[in-house]
Design an enzyme around this catalytic site. Sequence first.
Site, mmCIF file in Angstrom:
data_model
loop_
_atom_site.group_PDB
_atom_site.id
_atom_site.type_symbol
_atom_site.label_atom_id
_atom_site.label_comp_id
_atom_site.label_asym_id
_atom_site.label_seq_id
_atom_site.Cartn_x
_atom_site.Cartn_y
_atom_site.Cartn_z
ATOM 1 N N TYR A 54 33.106 17.645 106.050
ATOM 2 C CA TYR A 54 32.534 18.931 105.733
ATOM 3 C C TYR A 54 30.966 18.652 104.988
ATOM 4 C CZ TYR A 54 35.798 22.169 106.866
ATOM 5 O OH TYR A 54 36.642 23.116 107.450
ATOM 6 N N ASP A 109 42.220 21.618 108.013
ATOM 7 C CA ASP A 109 41.673 23.056 108.035
ATOM 8 C C ASP A 109 42.191 23.368 109.596
ATOM 9 O OD1 ASP A 109 40.474 25.232 107.991
ATOM 10 O OD2 ASP A 109 38.546 24.781 108.646
ATOM 11 N N ASP A 156 45.398 14.121 116.933
ATOM 12 C CA ASP A 156 45.533 14.862 118.197
ATOM 13 C C ASP A 156 47.007 14.651 118.577
ATOM 14 O OD1 ASP A 156 45.171 12.048 118.380
ATOM 15 O OD2 ASP A 156 44.515 12.223 120.454
#
Length: 355
Positions: free
Chosen positions: A132, A242, A218
Amino acid sequence: MNGVRLGVIDGDGIGPEVVAATRAVVDEAVAAAGLAPVDWVPLLMGHAAIEEFGDPLPEQTRAGLAAVDGWILGPHDNASYPEHLRVAPGGAIRKHFGLYANIRPARAFPGVRATAPGIDLVIVRENSEGFYADRNMFAGSGEFRPTEDVAMAVALITRQACERIAHQALRLARGRRKRVTVVHKANVLPMTTGLFRDVCYAVAADYPDVRVDDEHVDAVAAHLVRDPDDYDVLVTENLFGDILSDLAAELSGSLGLAPSINCSDTVAMAQAVHGAAPDIAGRNRANPVALQASAAMLMRWLGARRGDHGLTEAADRIDRALAATLAAGVATADLGGLASTSEFTEQVRARVHRR
Ligand code: ATP
């Protein structure tokens, strides 16, 4: 035991509607648990704050938050702020108060159609660094553009932040099914996410009763859809957390059901996972469950911190009332129901008194 003093921030879009619905349910639950009424401290953020102070997150709000036991944060719609004020107030608050842990449960409710009806997991998301850009630098942005055709982003992973989030996840797992999955991408980001994984395993040595494994992010995305029941607590860095928590929320039925708290070791903030939903704002159609369940998490967090069983009881009452209301087929339009925000809330308030 004295009553709690909670900040309350309406925010943008559906914020005023879901925040009012949440306050109403908290007030009812606190009364039903025999506690003193909550001392609410209303503070401004977003469009209302821009109007009054020319700033979406004014100093008055930061100062107000510093003086309360915790707070309820409505959603913000920073994409619609004037261009020079487009900071995300939620991120700025998390950073300012060091709310390093974002705890995001995803649980299916009986009576709500869910892609994964058995889902019952918690994503523990590191909130203070990672990928972020607004979180990982002291000054400037972690995302930059040296030329018109080149853009770069840096990620920050520190041992200290990994250790504290790992402790959060492992402690949480102890009160659940005692399983933690460390989510990373160490095959292509071996230094950053590899450090995250390795530190989590090192901390796990202090929790021999918790079973710990790890998976690439993934693989988790696919595995979550196929076998969500395989997970109990997942711990991961900011951006992965997130994305995975939106996926888990949707699997549990709707983004409108997904609660969260953001906390440090001393203060906590209730915040729904969803955004300001401007498309349905002001129409009494928003689903208030996510914020109401977030407020229950906040009450539980405060109850544990203060050793106040009354607050824990208030949290339990809200959770049971939400589940019972949804099980009775009362639901807002996003879940295919007919209830307005306020009708749904009245039904929850009535059920808060049931033992
Ligand atoms: P953000 O980036 O701030 O998360 P967003 O635009 O990605 O915002 P939301 O504002 O959460 O996402 O809205 C996504 C969709 O979900 C919209 O169609 C919105 O109406 C719907 N939605 C979000 N929250 C709710 C809610 N509480 N009740 C009903 N519908 C909701």
